[in-house]
Design a protein around this motif. Structure first.
Motif, PDB file in Angstrom:
ATOM      1  N   THR A 142     -15.090  14.445  -2.450  1.00  0.00           N
ATOM      2  CA  THR A 142     -14.326  13.557  -1.578  1.00  0.00           C
ATOM      3  C   THR A 142     -15.122  13.067  -0.376  1.00  0.00           C
ATOM      4  O   THR A 142     -14.541  12.645   0.624  1.00  0.00           O
ATOM      5  N   LYS A 146     -12.129   6.567   0.290  1.00  0.00           N
ATOM      6  CA  LYS A 146     -11.833   5.979  -1.010  1.00  0.00           C
ATOM      7  C   LYS A 146     -12.089   4.480  -0.961  1.00  0.00           C
ATOM      8  O   LYS A 146     -11.859   3.831   0.059  1.00  0.00           O
ATOM      9  N   ARG A 148     -11.658   0.630  -3.088  1.00  0.00           N
ATOM     10  CA  ARG A 148     -11.011  -0.115  -4.168  1.00  0.00           C
ATOM     11  C   ARG A 148     -12.109  -0.550  -5.132  1.00  0.00           C
ATOM     12  O   ARG A 148     -13.018  -1.286  -4.769  1.00  0.00           O
ATOM     13  N   ILE A 151     -12.357  -0.447 -12.289  1.00  0.00           N
ATOM     14  CA  ILE A 151     -12.599   0.571 -13.305  1.00  0.00           C
ATOM     15  C   ILE A 151     -13.298  -0.040 -14.506  1.00  0.00           C
ATOM     16  O   ILE A 151     -14.116   0.593 -15.166  1.00  0.00           O
ATOM     17  N   ILE A 183      -8.693   0.211  -8.888  1.00  0.00           N
ATOM     18  CA  ILE A 183      -8.228   1.567  -8.603  1.00  0.00           C
ATOM     19  C   ILE A 183      -8.780   1.979  -7.243  1.00  0.00           C
ATOM     20  O   ILE A 183      -9.747   1.400  -6.754  1.00  0.00           O
ATOM     21  N   GLU A 184      -8.143   2.962  -6.628  1.00  0.00           N
ATOM     22  CA  GLU A 184      -8.615   3.487  -5.346  1.00  0.00           C
ATOM     23  C   GLU A 184      -9.198   4.865  -5.595  1.00  0.00           C
ATOM     24  O   GLU A 184      -8.483   5.782  -6.021  1.00  0.00           O
ATOM     25  N   ALA A 185     -10.501   5.011  -5.389  1.00  0.00           N
ATOM     26  CA  ALA A 185     -11.148   6.269  -5.760  1.00  0.00           C
ATOM     27  C   ALA A 185     -12.390   6.525  -4.917  1.00  0.00           C
ATOM     28  O   ALA A 185     -12.955   5.616  -4.309  1.00  0.00           O
ATOM     29  N   TYR A 186     -12.821   7.794  -4.907  1.00  0.00           N
ATOM     30  CA  TYR A 186     -14.086   8.170  -4.296  1.00  0.00           C
ATOM     31  C   TYR A 186     -15.230   7.773  -5.232  1.00  0.00           C
ATOM     32  O   TYR A 186     -15.022   7.538  -6.423  1.00  0.00           O
ATOM     33  N   ILE A 189     -15.801   9.289  -8.845  1.00  0.00           N
ATOM     34  CA  ILE A 189     -15.004   8.969 -10.026  1.00  0.00           C
ATOM     35  C   ILE A 189     -15.883   8.553 -11.204  1.00  0.00           C
ATOM     36  O   ILE A 189     -15.560   8.794 -12.366  1.00  0.00           O
ATOM     37  N   ALA A 271     -11.161  14.858 -11.258  1.00  0.00           N
ATOM     38  CA  ALA A 271      -9.854  14.263 -11.578  1.00  0.00           C
ATOM     39  C   ALA A 271      -8.765  14.835 -10.676  1.00  0.00           C
ATOM     40  O   ALA A 271      -7.928  14.095 -10.149  1.00  0.00           O
ATOM     41  N   HIS A 274      -8.459  13.413  -7.353  1.00  0.00           N
ATOM     42  CA  HIS A 274      -7.876  12.069  -7.361  1.00  0.00           C
ATOM     43  C   HIS A 274      -6.399  12.082  -7.780  1.00  0.00           C
ATOM     44  O   HIS A 274      -5.768  11.022  -7.887  1.00  0.00           O
ATOM     45  N   MET A 298      -4.843   6.440 -14.456  1.00  0.00           N
ATOM     46  CA  MET A 298      -5.004   6.237 -13.019  1.00  0.00           C
ATOM     47  C   MET A 298      -4.096   5.115 -12.548  1.00  0.00           C
ATOM     48  O   MET A 298      -3.923   4.109 -13.275  1.00  0.00           O
TER      49      MET A 298
END
Length: 304
Positions: A142, A146, A148, A151, A183-186, A189, A271, A274, A298
């Motif tokens: 993390t 995060k 955007r 994917i 998607i919103e992710a670190y 991902i 995972a 998230h 997701m």
């Protein structure tokens, strides 16, 4: 259970085992009146059991600590390797940058197949070395805010990185589906498809095609992702265990003896950070070989 016997369930460092025998305690009065010599010789006290449990815990902690220190030392060495790989990757990018085209992507498309293969292999090595930070320090998942992300974009990137490796093994890899959803992710991902595709490459057999499937479910507002490959299936009783640290499914050692059983554990840890889980299922007609599916979902946070 024989009369006079007691059972003591004990847990130490995630390992569960049971002690049973002639254990004298306030709850076991059946052996109190036993006078025969064998009973007296083989009876231990409740305090002896507690002492053993404490020693087992301390031994487990000591072993875990020692292993952790060894791992940290090895990973510190990997940091130097990662720096060197970054230098080589930069040099490779400079060579590609001298080619024809406006953007780096255009120049990469126009580069020779050998140069593209070298660039993609170095890039993959760099990504895999970055995974080393997560093993001793799960909070690395993390790091940063995060973002955007597309994917579709990073799955396509992984597809292109792995395509030459699959081809050299006589296998194919194909991506199905397209979406403009975000998607919103670190940044971590991207390691999930990297790990799943690396596993598919290691364990695929029969010259079959590995599929990266991407499906946008607008009703549930989610993106569904699956990596499907053909090979030895994992027995159903191992479907959840294979995501545990240092656990490998039956047959995995024969197919790829170098594995350590940490890849899927890292993928599931990422995972969880998230807010979702990776699941496994298989389809087989003979109970030995078939399609192995790893899949997850997701939430969509917007569109391009």
């Amino acid at each position: 259970m024989f009369k006079g016997f007691s059972c003591y369930p004990i847990s130490s460092n995630g390992i569960n085992f049971v002690l049973n025998g002639l254990i004298a305690s306030d709850f076991n009065t059946a052996i109190a009146g036993k006078q025969r010599k064998p009973y007296k010789q083989n009876t231990i006290s409740h305090q002896d059991v507690l002492n053993f449990r404490e020693h087992a815990r301390l031994l487990g902690d000591s072993i875990s600590s020692g292993v952790a220190e060894e791992v940290k030392g090895s990973l510190a060495f990997l940091h130097d390797i990662r720096t060197s790989v970054g230098v080589v990757l930069g040099w490779c990018q400079e060579v590609i940058g001298e080619g024809d085209g406006v953007s780096f992507e255009d120049k990469l498309k126009g580069a020779s197949e050998d140069l593209v293969g070298i660039y993609q292999s170095i890039n993959l090595l760099k990504e895999q070395l970055n995974l080393a930070d997560i093993i001793p320090n799960p909070s690395a998942i993390t790091y940063g805010a995060k973002n955007r992300s597309s994917i579709n974009g990073f799955l396509f990137k992984m597809h292109k990185i792995f395509e030459p490796r699959f081809r050299r093994k006589g296998l194919q890899i194909h991506m199905e589906g397209f979406t403009k959803a975000k998607i919103e992710a670190y940044n971590s991902i991207q390691f999930i498809p990297l790990i799943l595709l690396d596993n598919a490459l290691k364990y695929s057999t029969g010259g079959r095609t590995t599929f990266i499937r991407l499906h946008e479910n607008r009703v549930l507002n989610i993106i569904e992702v699956a990596v499907s490959s053909y090979g030895l299936i994992v027995p159903e009783e191992y479907w959840e265990k294979i995501f545990e640290k240092f656990v490998r499914g039956p047959g995995a050692t024969e197919t790829n003896p170098q594995g350590m059983g940490v890849g899927l554990y890292i993928a599931q840890t990422i995972a969880a950070a998230h807010g979702f889980v990776i699941r496994y299922k298989s389809f087989s007609s003979d109970g030995v070989f078939g399609m192995n599916d790893f899949y997850f979902e997701m939430p969509i946070c917007g569109y391009e």
